[in-house]
Design a protein around this motif. Sequence first.
Motif, PDB file in Angstrom:
ATOM      1  N   TYR A  91      16.381 -22.160  -5.712  1.00 38.42           N
ATOM      2  CA  TYR A  91      15.725 -23.061  -6.670  1.00 38.42           C
ATOM      3  C   TYR A  91      16.354 -22.970  -8.062  1.00 38.42           C
ATOM      4  CZ  TYR A  91      11.910 -24.703  -3.670  1.00 38.42           C
ATOM      5  OH  TYR A  91      11.174 -25.321  -2.681  1.00 38.42           O
ATOM      6  N   VAL A  92      16.939 -21.839  -8.399  1.00 35.82           N
ATOM      7  CA  VAL A  92      17.636 -21.695  -9.672  1.00 35.82           C
ATOM      8  C   VAL A  92      19.066 -22.235  -9.565  1.00 35.82           C
ATOM      9  CG1 VAL A  92      18.574 -19.993 -11.297  1.00 35.82           C
ATOM     10  CG2 VAL A  92      16.219 -19.780 -10.473  1.00 35.82           C
ATOM     11  N   THR A  93      19.692 -22.026  -8.417  1.00 36.74           N
ATOM     12  CA  THR A  93      21.085 -22.434  -8.229  1.00 36.74           C
ATOM     13  C   THR A  93      21.263 -23.944  -8.323  1.00 36.74           C
ATOM     14  OG1 THR A  93      21.578 -20.498  -6.877  1.00 36.74           O
ATOM     15  CG2 THR A  93      23.028 -22.403  -6.603  1.00 36.74           C
ATOM     16  N   ALA A  94      20.362 -24.705  -7.743  1.00 35.80           N
ATOM     17  CA  ALA A  94      20.529 -26.168  -7.713  1.00 35.80           C
ATOM     18  C   ALA A  94      20.629 -26.771  -9.122  1.00 35.80           C
ATOM     19  CB  ALA A  94      19.407 -26.811  -6.906  1.00 35.80           C
ATOM     20  N   PRO A  95      19.671 -26.557 -10.004  1.00 32.17           N
ATOM     21  CA  PRO A  95      19.826 -27.139 -11.347  1.00 32.17           C
ATOM     22  C   PRO A  95      20.979 -26.516 -12.135  1.00 32.17           C
ATOM     23  CG  PRO A  95      17.830 -25.831 -11.240  1.00 32.17           C
ATOM     24  CD  PRO A  95      18.368 -25.912  -9.844  1.00 32.17           C
ATOM     25  N   ALA A  96      21.235 -25.220 -11.900  1.00 33.56           N
ATOM     26  CA  ALA A  96      22.355 -24.578 -12.601  1.00 33.56           C
ATOM     27  C   ALA A  96      23.678 -25.208 -12.179  1.00 33.56           C
ATOM     28  CB  ALA A  96      22.363 -23.080 -12.319  1.00 33.56           C
ATOM     29  N   LEU A  97      23.832 -25.491 -10.896  1.00 32.52           N
ATOM     30  CA  LEU A  97      25.044 -26.133 -10.404  1.00 32.52           C
ATOM     31  C   LEU A  97      25.194 -27.532 -10.995  1.00 32.52           C
ATOM     32  CD1 LEU A  97      27.476 -25.996  -8.458  1.00 32.52           C
ATOM     33  CD2 LEU A  97      25.973 -26.951  -6.701  1.00 32.52           C
ATOM     34  N   TYR A  98      24.098 -28.262 -11.058  1.00 32.09           N
ATOM     35  CA  TYR A  98      24.108 -29.608 -11.641  1.00 32.09           C
ATOM     36  C   TYR A  98      24.594 -29.557 -13.094  1.00 32.09           C
ATOM     37  CZ  TYR A  98      22.447 -34.154 -13.223  1.00 32.09           C
ATOM     38  OH  TYR A  98      22.376 -35.418 -13.764  1.00 32.09           O
ATOM     39  N   LEU A  99      24.008 -28.656 -13.865  1.00 28.36           N
ATOM     40  CA  LEU A  99      24.375 -28.542 -15.284  1.00 28.36           C
ATOM     41  C   LEU A  99      25.796 -28.020 -15.467  1.00 28.36           C
ATOM     42  CD1 LEU A  99      21.029 -27.100 -16.676  1.00 28.36           C
ATOM     43  CD2 LEU A  99      21.914 -29.439 -16.944  1.00 28.36           C
ATOM     44  N   LEU A 100      26.190 -27.059 -14.660  1.00 29.00           N
ATOM     45  CA  LEU A 100      27.526 -26.489 -14.774  1.00 29.00           C
ATOM     46  C   LEU A 100      28.605 -27.519 -14.439  1.00 29.00           C
ATOM     47  CD1 LEU A 100      29.064 -23.921 -15.451  1.00 29.00           C
ATOM     48  CD2 LEU A 100      28.913 -23.286 -13.031  1.00 29.00           C
ATOM     49  N   ALA A 101      28.334 -28.378 -13.469  1.00 29.62           N
ATOM     50  CA  ALA A 101      29.306 -29.421 -13.116  1.00 29.62           C
ATOM     51  C   ALA A 101      29.545 -30.354 -14.302  1.00 29.62           C
ATOM     52  CB  ALA A 101      28.813 -30.209 -11.903  1.00 29.62           C
ATOM     53  N   ARG A 102      28.539 -30.586 -15.100  1.00 27.64           N
ATOM     54  CA  ARG A 102      28.696 -31.439 -16.271  1.00 27.64           C
ATOM     55  C   ARG A 102      29.298 -30.672 -17.451  1.00 27.64           C
ATOM     56  NH1 ARG A 102      26.253 -33.241 -12.484  1.00 27.64           N
ATOM     57  NH2 ARG A 102      25.801 -35.440 -12.240  1.00 27.64           N
ATOM     58  N   ARG A 103      28.888 -29.424 -17.584  1.00 25.96           N
ATOM     59  CA  ARG A 103      29.387 -28.597 -18.685  1.00 25.96           C
ATOM     60  C   ARG A 103      30.899 -28.352 -18.564  1.00 25.96           C
ATOM     61  NH1 ARG A 103      29.420 -26.773 -23.576  1.00 25.96           N
ATOM     62  NH2 ARG A 103      29.430 -24.536 -23.856  1.00 25.96           N
ATOM     63  N   THR A 104      31.374 -28.232 -17.333  1.00 29.05           N
ATOM     64  CA  THR A 104      32.805 -27.996 -17.118  1.00 29.05           C
ATOM     65  C   THR A 104      33.599 -29.290 -17.097  1.00 29.05           C
ATOM     66  OG1 THR A 104      32.480 -27.938 -14.728  1.00 29.05           O
ATOM     67  CG2 THR A 104      32.492 -25.827 -15.879  1.00 29.05           C
TER      68      THR A 104
END
Length: 117
Positions: free
Chosen positions: A15-28
């Motif tokens: 549940y933490v990984t999903a939004p973190a992955l979403y945000l990280l894909a945009r941040r990078t």
Amino acid sequence: MRNVWGRRGHALVDYVTAPALYLLARRTALSRRPRGWADTFVLLILLAVTTTRTPLGVVRLVPFRWHGRLELASVGVQLALPWLAGFAAERRARQFFLGFAVYNFLVWRATDWSADR
């Protein structure tokens, strides 16, 4: 590495990984194709965690061990994806998915897949 968490802990990590992955894909600043694949994995993670038999599952259909097998298979896909999807020449995207695969493998390895309900 010993098992760190069971069903509930793994579900929390997902549940933490999903939004973190979403945000990280945009941040990078991934380009369109790799970002689309990252978003696909976000959806797959949410689908998996909400349908797995864990204390935090919403519709508990998928046995926990099957979740683990599918997660390990996804690590292989994440490792190969930059080449399979044609964006291996994009250094940032390639490293993003290789890093995600390593992270996902470590999460898989830290989980006690035979944990009681």
